[in-house]
Design a protein around this motif. Structure first.
Motif, PDB file in Angstrom:
ATOM      1  N   THR A 181      51.637 -31.331 -31.966  1.00 41.75           N
ATOM      2  CA  THR A 181      52.254 -32.406 -31.243  1.00 41.75           C
ATOM      3  C   THR A 181      53.970 -32.103 -32.722  1.00 41.75           C
ATOM      4  N   ASP A 183      56.026 -34.571 -32.793  1.00 41.85           N
ATOM      5  CA  ASP A 183      55.199 -36.036 -33.223  1.00 41.85           C
ATOM      6  C   ASP A 183      54.597 -36.513 -33.959  1.00 41.85           C
ATOM      7  N   THR A 186      52.681 -39.487 -33.703  1.00 44.94           N
ATOM      8  CA  THR A 186      51.099 -38.489 -33.537  1.00 44.94           C
ATOM      9  C   THR A 186      50.174 -38.205 -34.035  1.00 44.94           C
ATOM     10  N   THR A 216      50.328 -24.157 -29.535  1.00 39.60           N
ATOM     11  CA  THR A 216      50.609 -25.343 -28.840  1.00 39.60           C
ATOM     12  C   THR A 216      49.000 -26.285 -27.857  1.00 39.60           C
ATOM     13  N   ASN A 223      50.361 -34.852 -26.239  1.00 38.27           N
ATOM     14  CA  ASN A 223      51.955 -33.562 -26.471  1.00 38.27           C
ATOM     15  C   ASN A 223      53.030 -33.424 -24.945  1.00 38.27           C
ATOM     16  N   GLU A 228      60.405 -33.345 -26.676  1.00 35.26           N
ATOM     17  CA  GLU A 228      59.675 -33.574 -27.655  1.00 35.26           C
ATOM     18  C   GLU A 228      59.542 -31.850 -27.754  1.00 35.26           C
TER      19      GLU A 228
END
Length: 331
Positions: A181, A183, A186, A216, A223, A228
């Motif tokens: 992710t 973030d 997270t 990813t 996510n 983002e």
């Protein structure tokens, strides 16, 4: 078999493990977060050393690596243990648990296995190879002493401290790093990791000129935020727009039961990524349109992929486009 672990120091309350950013202080007869490093008689031991739970001959594209030795088969080895926790881990039986069965394969046996199975390289994969550190290091040294042309691959979450990473970089030729992710909260809350540390390590790997690709997995409610994700793609591009990115479809696994990622969502994310990166792929949907490699210069089809049926179409022996000469692969 136990092996003395590297990157540790004595503290009053136990042994400090300096392999990864968790920096576990491990008391006598206890293990750290990853369950693979144990304080035995005031010495830190790697207790999964030479324990192999996964052994396969498979296409290098399965790692996934699409721009390194395309179409080649490799020997894949894995052990058990991990230093992060993914609620949807597809290998949770070996990453989050100590399996009942493993077989011993010692580092000095690996060159003979590579010769026996007629492969050009080895991948450390399945569970997290960072927590198999001493074994991976010894195996790579055996391989490189045997033949420098045998390539070594690590499929990893990238959660390691700088000093051990730089030691590995003397021996590992290619990495696929799982960037879960973009973030920070997270990463900390769900995976028990630190995004900034992983970004730093991706940058180190890239700057040391090891081959790197990034994966990813797009997971609903974790996510899939488009803003983002675009920040992630911009950041990767700031290192190099040539770094291959694999956007993979999630399926329900382990403790996470959300339905599989919507294909339309994956294609939308793919289109955003393509604004910033030259090589973007969608994995786990088995569509040649999103898995094949095209020359970013002239649009020529270079490698056609239908699942693991790999056909090299218009690449020269140096990994360049036959039509315009643009280099895109490590052959």
């Amino acid at each position: 078999m136990n092996m003395n672990a590297l990157f540790s120091s004595q503290k009053e309350e136990g042994i400090l493990c300096n392999l990864c950013p968790h920096e576990c202080i491990i008391e006598e007869n206890k293990t750290g977060f990853c369950k693979t490093r144990k304080n035995i008689s005031s010495e830190l031991n790697s207790i999964n050393y030479a324990e192999v739970t996964g052994f396969e001959i498979e296409p290098i594209e399965k790692k996934p690596l699409f721009h390194f030795k395309p179409g080649k088969n490799i020997l894949s080895l894995g052990s058990w243990g991990c230093n992060l926790i993914c609620p949807y881990c597809q290998n949770h039986q070996i990453s989050q648990e100590i399996p009942e069965y493993s077989k011993k394969i010692y580092p000095n046996a690996i060159p003979n296995l590579i010769e026996k199975y007629k492969v050009g390289g080895i991948a450390f994969t399945y569970s997290e190879p960072i927590v198999w550190f001493e074994y991976v290091l010894d195996a790579c040294r055996e391989i490189k002493n045997y033949d420098l042309d045998i390539y070594t691959i690590m499929v990893s979450n990238g959660y390691i401290k700088k000093e051990p990473l730089e030691l590995l970089l003397q021996y590992i030729d290619a990495f696929n790093i799982d960037l879960k992710t973009f973030d920070s909260e997270t990463y900390k809350k769900i995976f028990n990791g630190d995004l900034e540390k992983i970004k730093e390590n991706i940058k180190i790997i890239f700057e040391k000129n090891a081959h790197i690709e990034i994966t990813t997995l797009i997971v609903p409610d974790i996510n899939e935020n488009l803003q983002e994700l675009e920040e992630e793609f911009k950041w990767i591009s700031s290192l190099s727009s040539k770094i291959p990115l694999h956007i993979n479809k999630y399926f329900p696994r382990y403790k996470y039961s959300k339905k599989a990622t919507d294909i339309g969502k994956l294609i939308e994310i793919y289109q955003i990524a393509k604004k910033h990166l030259e090589f973007v792929y969608i994995g786990n949907i088995w569509d040649p349109k999103y898995e094949s490699t095209y020359c970013p210069e002239c649009g020529e089809l270079l490698v056609e992929r239908k699942g693991y049926n790999i056909k090299i179409v218009n690449l020269n022996e140096n990994g360049g486009c036959i039509k315009c000469g643009r280099k895109v692969m490590e052959m």
